[in-house]
Design an enzyme around this catalytic site. Structure first.
Site, short mmCIF file in Angstrom:
data_model
loop_
_atom_site.label_atom_id
_atom_site.label_comp_id
_atom_site.label_asym_id
_atom_site.label_seq_id
_atom_site.Cartn_x
_atom_site.Cartn_y
_atom_site.Cartn_z
CB ILE A 99 -0.91 0.02 1.25
CG1 ILE A 99 -1.71 -1.28 1.35
CG2 ILE A 99 -1.82 1.25 1.23
CD1 ILE A 99 -2.32 -1.52 2.72
CB CYS A 100 1.53 3.84 -2.45
SG CYS A 100 2.43 5.40 -2.62
CG LEU A 101 -1.85 5.49 3.66
CD1 LEU A 101 -2.65 6.55 2.90
CD2 LEU A 101 -2.80 4.57 4.42
#
Length: 150
Positions: free
Chosen positions: A88-90
């Protein structure tokens, strides 16, 4: 350090089970407090409406000072900030982590990210990144954020 992690994780687990029991289902595989599975259903009125997803949280002895490793397992949402390997790109999972964040706040942020999507699709570099990341966890990478939604 380990005692602080255990105390904090027990507090986070109690909060999830008390305040979010209708939204998130938490299980501890092998009764291991350092490994959580969190199941949820995407919000009504979104492009993922009714779809069920599962997050895996891995906590190090440095939690809550250090962020947990959080990935999707099982069915992976088809989202522009979620790779097909579940990464997840967060920003709050990496360089914008704060010890003030909790498991519930991370889950709510991910649910919000899914809810705000207007179309389904993978990150532009999904295939290349997934190939490069084999055998590594998401925290092994220096993440860059191309927009304010991640």
């Amino acid at each position: 350090m380990e005692a602080r992690m255990t105390k904090r994780l027990q507090k986070d687990l109690e909060a999830m089970q008390k305040n979010y029991k209708d939204q998130f289902i938490v299980t501890l595989p092998n009764n291991d407090l350092k490994l959580w599975h969190v199941e949820f259903t995407a919000a009504q009125g979104t492009i993922f409406q009714g779809e069920k997803f599962k997050l895996q949280f891995k906590f190090s002895p440095e939690y809550p000072i250090e962020s947990p490793e959080v990935i999707f397992i099982g069915k992976i949402p088809d989202h522009e900030h979620i790779y097909s390997n579940g990464f997840i790109c967060l920003s709050i999972l990496y360089d914008e982590w704060s010890a003030a964040l909790t498991v519930s706040s991370v889950c709510l942020s991910i649910l919000s990210m899914l809810s705000s999507a207007t179309k389904k699709g993978r990150p532009f570099n999904d295939a290349e990144f997934c190939k490069r990341s084999q055998g590594r966890g998401p925290k092994a990478f220096l993440w860059s954020y191309d927009d304010e939604k991640c």
